[in-house]
Design a protein around this motif. Structure first.
Motif, mmCIF file in Angstrom:
data_model
loop_
_atom_site.group_PDB
_atom_site.id
_atom_site.type_symbol
_atom_site.label_atom_id
_atom_site.label_comp_id
_atom_site.label_asym_id
_atom_site.label_seq_id
_atom_site.Cartn_x
_atom_site.Cartn_y
_atom_site.Cartn_z
ATOM 1 N N VAL A 127 -6.336 -3.595 4.949
ATOM 2 C CA VAL A 127 -4.983 -4.156 4.825
ATOM 3 C C VAL A 127 -4.187 -3.838 6.087
ATOM 4 N N ASP A 128 -3.536 -4.871 6.612
ATOM 5 C CA ASP A 128 -2.752 -4.717 7.850
ATOM 6 C C ASP A 128 -1.283 -4.431 7.587
ATOM 7 N N LEU A 129 -0.746 -5.028 6.517
ATOM 8 C CA LEU A 129 0.687 -4.915 6.264
ATOM 9 C C LEU A 129 0.924 -4.969 4.763
ATOM 10 N N VAL A 130 1.905 -4.190 4.297
ATOM 11 C CA VAL A 130 2.251 -4.137 2.879
ATOM 12 C C VAL A 130 3.757 -4.309 2.731
ATOM 13 N N LEU A 131 4.162 -5.121 1.757
ATOM 14 C CA LEU A 131 5.567 -5.198 1.360
ATOM 15 C C LEU A 131 5.687 -4.640 -0.043
ATOM 16 N N ASP A 160 2.800 4.469 -7.406
ATOM 17 C CA ASP A 160 1.470 4.251 -7.978
ATOM 18 C C ASP A 160 0.777 3.051 -7.322
ATOM 19 N N VAL A 161 1.544 2.011 -7.054
ATOM 20 C CA VAL A 161 0.987 0.835 -6.375
ATOM 21 C C VAL A 161 0.563 1.205 -4.958
ATOM 22 N N LEU A 162 1.416 1.924 -4.256
ATOM 23 C CA LEU A 162 1.082 2.314 -2.886
ATOM 24 C C LEU A 162 -0.195 3.139 -2.840
ATOM 25 N N LYS A 163 -0.370 4.031 -3.804
ATOM 26 C CA LYS A 163 -1.561 4.884 -3.790
ATOM 27 C C LYS A 163 -2.846 4.088 -4.017
ATOM 28 N N ILE A 164 -2.742 2.923 -4.674
ATOM 29 C CA ILE A 164 -3.907 2.049 -4.809
ATOM 30 C C ILE A 164 -4.257 1.419 -3.474
ATOM 31 N N ILE A 165 -3.218 0.986 -2.745
ATOM 32 C CA ILE A 165 -3.427 0.265 -1.488
ATOM 33 C C ILE A 165 -3.694 1.202 -0.318
ATOM 34 N N ASP A 166 -3.102 2.384 -0.363
ATOM 35 C CA ASP A 166 -3.109 3.321 0.765
ATOM 36 C C ASP A 166 -4.473 3.531 1.423
ATOM 37 N N PRO A 167 -5.546 3.759 0.659
ATOM 38 C CA PRO A 167 -6.840 4.006 1.321
ATOM 39 C C PRO A 167 -7.348 2.825 2.144
ATOM 40 N N LEU A 168 -6.797 1.643 1.892
ATOM 41 C CA LEU A 168 -7.266 0.434 2.574
ATOM 42 C C LEU A 168 -6.409 0.060 3.784
ATOM 43 N N ILE A 169 -5.266 0.724 3.929
ATOM 44 C CA ILE A 169 -4.381 0.404 5.054
ATOM 45 C C ILE A 169 -4.952 0.999 6.334
ATOM 46 N N ARG A 170 -5.134 0.185 7.320
ATOM 47 C CA ARG A 170 -5.736 0.639 8.576
ATOM 48 C C ARG A 170 -4.752 1.463 9.392
ATOM 49 N N PRO A 171 -5.235 2.348 10.265
ATOM 50 C CA PRO A 171 -4.341 3.017 11.216
ATOM 51 C C PRO A 171 -3.602 1.957 12.041
ATOM 52 N N GLY A 172 -2.314 2.117 12.168
ATOM 53 C CA GLY A 172 -1.493 1.107 12.819
ATOM 54 C C GLY A 172 -0.944 0.090 11.850
ATOM 55 N N GLY A 173 -1.424 0.127 10.593
ATOM 56 C CA GLY A 173 -0.893 -0.759 9.563
ATOM 57 C C GLY A 173 0.528 -0.377 9.198
ATOM 58 N N ILE A 174 1.236 -1.323 8.630
ATOM 59 C CA ILE A 174 2.671 -1.146 8.394
ATOM 60 C C ILE A 174 3.014 -1.368 6.928
ATOM 61 N N ILE A 175 3.947 -0.559 6.435
ATOM 62 C CA ILE A 175 4.516 -0.744 5.100
ATOM 63 C C ILE A 175 6.012 -1.016 5.252
ATOM 64 N N ILE A 176 6.471 -2.082 4.625
ATOM 65 C CA ILE A 176 7.895 -2.396 4.587
ATOM 66 C C ILE A 176 8.348 -2.272 3.140
ATOM 67 N N SER A 177 9.375 -1.465 2.903
ATOM 68 C CA SER A 177 9.831 -1.183 1.534
ATOM 69 C C SER A 177 11.307 -1.556 1.408
#
Length: 233
Positions: free
Chosen positions: A157-161, A171-188
């Motif tokens: 995953v490159d980017l998360v909103l 809880d949602v973030l913890k599901i996605i977190d292992p798949l987010i690449r270094p340099g990936g971005i989360i916007i909340s």
């Protein structure tokens, strides 16, 4: 100058026309939202945020509760800048943010925005809005509880909103977190509006041990901008 003639990062009149309609519909609901939140505003002014009542979510079933135009264009530019191919969105609603993100994926040469939405009527309308914008090829909206629909994610995953129910954000973030690449971005979204409800979520992002560097931007009700700087084994 009309909203459509204002310079836009998206540079696509068909998409901008759909977004202008959706943002206008969202704007019409603003007065009703203010009345709904009126008894809770003192907490916001005192810096505590609005208290989130997760037992009364039905009020939001027909509400846009969408990102604003500036947020959307910023997300588009961020997604372009990191050449995002896979984007995950918690809280699709009527598809406004999805359209900004899918436009970026299209302009990056292809990929997918994986959206999540639990309200059936919103899923139907979001798909119609996305199709009207000509972006259905780049979107996969998963209907149901995001804690279940995102379990099958298996791609980088490159980017998360994060813009869904506040009590599920961490809880949602913890599901996605292992798949987010270094340099990936989360916007909340709304980290100041729902400050108490998102406290543990923001603390997770602010803890360097979890691999992120983060900053709160003064957009809408507080927009958290987080970059994954390392993988946690």
């Amino acid at each position: 100058m009309s909203k459509l003639s204002k310079p836009s990062a998206l540079n696509d009149i068909k998409i901008e026309t759909v977004l202008a309609r959706l943002h206008a519909e969202a704007d019409k609901q603003f007065g009703g939202l203010i009345l709904h939140y009126l008894p809770k505003l003192p907490g916001l002014f005192l810096g505590k945020g609005i208290q989130w009542d997760q037992t009364k979510t039905e009020f939001y079933n027909d509400k846009y509760i969408s990102i604003e135009r500036d947020q959307g264009e910023l997300m588009y530019l961020i997604a372009r800048s990191i050449n995002a191919k896979t984007i995950v969105e918690f809280g699709t609603s009527f598809g406004i943010s999805t359209i900004y993100l899918a436009t970026a994926v299209r302009d990056n040469g292809g990929g997918v925005v994986i959206g999540t939405e639990i309200v059936h009527e919103k899923v139907i309308q979001a798909r119609k809005n996305i199709a009207e914008a000509g972006l259905e090829t780049y979107v996969d909206i998963r209907e149901g509880d995001a804690l279940e629909t995102l379990k099958t994610l298996n791609q980088t995953v490159d980017l998360v909103l994060i813009d869904g129910w506040t009590h599920l954000a961490l809880d949602v973030l913890k599901i996605i977190d292992p798949l987010i690449r270094p340099g990936g971005i989360i916007i909340s979204d709304n980290v100041n509006t729902f400050k108490d409800a998102l406290k543990s979520y923001v603390e997770f992002l602010q803890n360097p041990a979890n691999g992120y560097r983060t900053s709160t931007l003064n957009l809408k009700g507080g927009t958290e901008f987080s970059v994954k700087v390392k993988e946690i084994s």
